[in-house]
Design a protein around this motif. Structure first.
Motif, PDB file in Angstrom:
ATOM      1  N   GLY A  84      28.103   8.479  27.859  1.00 66.39           N
ATOM      2  CA  GLY A  84      27.707   8.599  26.457  1.00 66.39           C
ATOM      3  C   GLY A  84      28.901   8.518  25.529  1.00 66.39           C
ATOM      4  O   GLY A  84      30.046   8.693  25.952  1.00 66.39           O
ATOM      5  N   LYS A  85      28.621   8.241  24.262  1.00 67.22           N
ATOM      6  CA  LYS A  85      29.673   8.157  23.250  1.00 67.22           C
ATOM      7  C   LYS A  85      29.527   9.315  22.281  1.00 67.22           C
ATOM      8  O   LYS A  85      28.420   9.662  21.864  1.00 67.22           O
ATOM      9  CB  LYS A  85      29.572   6.831  22.503  1.00 67.22           C
ATOM     10  N   ASP A  86      30.652   9.898  21.923  1.00 66.87           N
ATOM     11  CA  ASP A  86      30.668  11.026  20.999  1.00 66.87           C
ATOM     12  C   ASP A  86      30.014  10.650  19.663  1.00 66.87           C
ATOM     13  O   ASP A  86      30.275   9.600  19.104  1.00 66.87           O
ATOM     14  CB  ASP A  86      32.116  11.455  20.753  1.00 66.87           C
ATOM     15  N   ASN A  87      29.154  11.550  19.190  1.00 67.50           N
ATOM     16  CA  ASN A  87      28.560  11.391  17.859  1.00 67.50           C
ATOM     17  C   ASN A  87      28.564  12.732  17.118  1.00 67.50           C
ATOM     18  O   ASN A  87      27.820  12.927  16.181  1.00 67.50           O
ATOM     19  CB  ASN A  87      27.135  10.837  17.966  1.00 67.50           C
ATOM     20  N   GLY A  88      29.378  13.661  17.600  1.00 60.70           N
ATOM     21  CA  GLY A  88      29.491  14.980  16.985  1.00 60.70           C
ATOM     22  C   GLY A  88      29.722  16.043  18.032  1.00 60.70           C
ATOM     23  O   GLY A  88      28.811  16.401  18.770  1.00 60.70           O
ATOM     24  N   ALA A  89      30.946  16.539  18.107  1.00 59.27           N
ATOM     25  CA  ALA A  89      31.317  17.545  19.109  1.00 59.27           C
ATOM     26  C   ALA A  89      30.534  18.838  18.897  1.00 59.27           C
ATOM     27  O   ALA A  89      30.022  19.092  17.796  1.00 59.27           O
ATOM     28  CB  ALA A  89      32.815  17.819  19.029  1.00 59.27           C
ATOM     29  N   PRO A  90      30.443  19.677  19.926  1.00 62.08           N
ATOM     30  CA  PRO A  90      29.739  20.953  19.790  1.00 62.08           C
ATOM     31  C   PRO A  90      30.316  21.789  18.659  1.00 62.08           C
ATOM     32  O   PRO A  90      31.536  21.872  18.492  1.00 62.08           O
ATOM     33  CB  PRO A  90      29.986  21.639  21.145  1.00 62.08           C
ATOM     34  N   GLY A  91      29.430  22.371  17.891  1.00 63.16           N
ATOM     35  CA  GLY A  91      29.867  23.237  16.809  1.00 63.16           C
ATOM     36  C   GLY A  91      28.711  23.660  15.936  1.00 63.16           C
ATOM     37  O   GLY A  91      27.586  23.161  16.068  1.00 63.16           O
ATOM     38  N   LEU A  92      29.009  24.591  15.053  1.00 62.92           N
ATOM     39  CA  LEU A  92      28.000  25.057  14.094  1.00 62.92           C
ATOM     40  C   LEU A  92      27.730  23.983  13.058  1.00 62.92           C
ATOM     41  O   LEU A  92      28.642  23.272  12.629  1.00 62.92           O
ATOM     42  CB  LEU A  92      28.468  26.340  13.411  1.00 62.92           C
ATOM     43  N   ARG A  93      26.487  23.881  12.654  1.00 62.42           N
ATOM     44  CA  ARG A  93      26.061  22.976  11.582  1.00 62.42           C
ATOM     45  C   ARG A  93      25.373  23.832  10.522  1.00 62.42           C
ATOM     46  O   ARG A  93      24.149  23.881  10.434  1.00 62.42           O
ATOM     47  CB  ARG A  93      25.098  21.906  12.107  1.00 62.42           C
ATOM     48  N   ALA A  98      22.471  29.052   9.612  1.00 63.69           N
ATOM     49  CA  ALA A  98      23.686  29.760  10.023  1.00 63.69           C
ATOM     50  C   ALA A  98      23.967  29.692  11.523  1.00 63.69           C
ATOM     51  O   ALA A  98      25.124  29.678  11.930  1.00 63.69           O
ATOM     52  CB  ALA A  98      23.623  31.215   9.569  1.00 63.69           C
ATOM     53  N   ASN A  99      22.939  29.641  12.365  1.00 63.93           N
ATOM     54  CA  ASN A  99      23.133  29.651  13.813  1.00 63.93           C
ATOM     55  C   ASN A  99      22.879  28.300  14.486  1.00 63.93           C
ATOM     56  O   ASN A  99      22.739  28.236  15.704  1.00 63.93           O
ATOM     57  CB  ASN A  99      22.236  30.714  14.458  1.00 63.93           C
ATOM     58  N   TYR A 100      22.788  27.244  13.712  1.00 63.38           N
ATOM     59  CA  TYR A 100      22.499  25.919  14.274  1.00 63.38           C
ATOM     60  C   TYR A 100      23.760  25.395  14.952  1.00 63.38           C
ATOM     61  O   TYR A 100      24.696  24.933  14.314  1.00 63.38           O
ATOM     62  CB  TYR A 100      22.058  24.968  13.167  1.00 63.38           C
ATOM     63  N   TYR A 101      23.773  25.472  16.288  1.00 65.37           N
ATOM     64  CA  TYR A 101      24.922  25.044  17.085  1.00 65.37           C
ATOM     65  C   TYR A 101      24.476  23.829  17.890  1.00 65.37           C
ATOM     66  O   TYR A 101      23.548  23.909  18.698  1.00 65.37           O
ATOM     67  CB  TYR A 101      25.357  26.177  18.018  1.00 65.37           C
ATOM     68  N   ALA A 102      25.131  22.696  17.671  1.00 60.14           N
ATOM     69  CA  ALA A 102      24.652  21.460  18.279  1.00 60.14           C
ATOM     70  C   ALA A 102      25.795  20.532  18.653  1.00 60.14           C
ATOM     71  O   ALA A 102      26.922  20.675  18.171  1.00 60.14           O
ATOM     72  CB  ALA A 102      23.707  20.743  17.317  1.00 60.14           C
ATOM     73  N   ALA A 103      25.467  19.572  19.497  1.00 60.71           N
ATOM     74  CA  ALA A 103      26.361  18.481  19.863  1.00 60.71           C
ATOM     75  C   ALA A 103      25.533  17.203  19.910  1.00 60.71           C
ATOM     76  O   ALA A 103      24.338  17.237  20.227  1.00 60.71           O
ATOM     77  CB  ALA A 103      27.008  18.742  21.215  1.00 60.71           C
ATOM     78  N   PHE A 104      26.178  16.087  19.596  1.00 57.09           N
ATOM     79  CA  PHE A 104      25.493  14.800  19.512  1.00 57.09           C
ATOM     80  C   PHE A 104      26.245  13.748  20.322  1.00 57.09           C
ATOM     81  O   PHE A 104      27.473  13.679  20.273  1.00 57.09           O
ATOM     82  CB  PHE A 104      25.430  14.329  18.060  1.00 57.09           C
ATOM     83  N   VAL A 105      25.490  12.935  21.057  1.00 58.41           N
ATOM     84  CA  VAL A 105      26.052  11.794  21.784  1.00 58.41           C
ATOM     85  C   VAL A 105      25.147  10.586  21.587  1.00 58.41           C
ATOM     86  O   VAL A 105      23.958  10.728  21.320  1.00 58.41           O
ATOM     87  CB  VAL A 105      26.226  12.082  23.295  1.00 58.41           C
ATOM     88  N   ILE A 106      25.724   9.425  21.725  1.00 57.57           N
ATOM     89  CA  ILE A 106      24.962   8.172  21.702  1.00 57.57           C
ATOM     90  C   ILE A 106      24.775   7.737  23.146  1.00 57.57           C
ATOM     91  O   ILE A 106      25.749   7.598  23.898  1.00 57.57           O
ATOM     92  CB  ILE A 106      25.695   7.073  20.896  1.00 57.57           C
ATOM     93  N   GLY A 107      23.517   7.547  23.550  1.00 61.98           N
ATOM     94  CA  GLY A 107      23.186   7.140  24.915  1.00 61.98           C
ATOM     95  C   GLY A 107      23.318   5.643  25.126  1.00 61.98           C
ATOM     96  O   GLY A 107      23.698   4.898  24.214  1.00 61.98           O
ATOM     97  N   HIS A 118      19.615  27.531  18.618  1.00 64.32           N
ATOM     98  CA  HIS A 118      19.371  28.180  17.329  1.00 64.32           C
ATOM     99  C   HIS A 118      19.728  29.652  17.352  1.00 64.32           C
ATOM    100  O   HIS A 118      19.491  30.357  16.375  1.00 64.32           O
ATOM    101  CB  HIS A 118      17.898  28.013  16.935  1.00 64.32           C
ATOM    102  N   GLU A 119      20.283  30.124  18.463  1.00 67.32           N
ATOM    103  CA  GLU A 119      20.589  31.536  18.628  1.00 67.32           C
ATOM    104  C   GLU A 119      22.034  31.845  18.229  1.00 67.32           C
ATOM    105  O   GLU A 119      22.891  30.976  18.307  1.00 67.32           O
ATOM    106  CB  GLU A 119      20.369  31.962  20.082  1.00 67.32           C
ATOM    107  N   SER A 120      22.282  33.075  17.855  1.00 68.29           N
ATOM    108  CA  SER A 120      23.651  33.475  17.559  1.00 68.29           C
ATOM    109  C   SER A 120      24.459  33.516  18.847  1.00 68.29           C
ATOM    110  O   SER A 120      23.901  33.512  19.949  1.00 68.29           O
ATOM    111  CB  SER A 120      23.667  34.848  16.875  1.00 68.29           C
ATOM    112  N   GLU A 121      25.765  33.595  18.706  1.00 67.43           N
ATOM    113  CA  GLU A 121      26.648  33.555  19.872  1.00 67.43           C
ATOM    114  C   GLU A 121      26.462  34.754  20.787  1.00 67.43           C
ATOM    115  O   GLU A 121      26.611  34.654  21.991  1.00 67.43           O
ATOM    116  CB  GLU A 121      28.101  33.460  19.409  1.00 67.43           C
ATOM    117  N   ALA A 122      26.128  35.879  20.240  1.00 70.40           N
ATOM    118  CA  ALA A 122      26.019  37.127  21.032  1.00 70.40           C
ATOM    119  C   ALA A 122      24.842  37.152  21.937  1.00 70.40           C
ATOM    120  O   ALA A 122      23.949  36.585  22.116  1.00 70.40           O
ATOM    121  CB  ALA A 122      25.922  38.337  20.109  1.00 70.40           C
TER     122      ALA A 122
END
Length: 122
Positions: A84-93, A98-107, A118-122
């Motif tokens: 896959g190709k990077d389309n957005g590294a893991p991180g908060l959006r 506030a808790n939207y943590y996602a990563a994106f790739v191109i298939g 969608h959950e907090s880190e804890a």
């Protein structure tokens, strides 16, 4: 969350390997494979079906539910390792919430694939 999504792919063998490897950290496994393609299912019973086609499908954005942020990170690494190709590294959006943590790739066919927690880190 989704019940099922069916997408056509231009290289069935490549896409089969890519999706199974990239989604393994999210608990997704192959359920059945037959003349109409492959069906893969996650822990929530939603399924993704892939089939061979010569048509060039429009770009698809497909978001998979991750139970933890760690799964998002693992999805991202596995998807890149599977080609896959990077389309957005893991991180908060925070623009989504506030808790939207996602990563994106191109298939392999240009589809934008996302793993989101969608959950907090804890």
């Amino acid at each position: 969350m989704f019940d099922h999504v069916v997408i056509g792919v231009s290289d069935y063998a490549e896409s089969r390997v890519f999706f199974l490897k990239a989604l393994d950290p999210l608990g997704v496994t192959e359920v059945t494979e037959g003349p109409l393609g492959i069906e893969i299912v996650g822990t929530n019973k939603s399924s993704l079906c892939l089939f061979q086609t010569q048509e060039k499908p429009a770009r698809l954005h497909l978001a998979f539910t991750a139970e933890t942020r760690r799964q998002v990170d693992e999805f991202y690494r596995a998807a890149l390792a599977a080609g896959g190709k990077d389309n957005g590294a893991p991180g908060l959006r925070p623009q989504y919430h506030a808790n939207y943590y996602a990563a994106f790739v191109i298939g392999p066919d240009g589809h934008n694939l996302e793993a989101v927690c969608h959950e907090s880190e804890a």
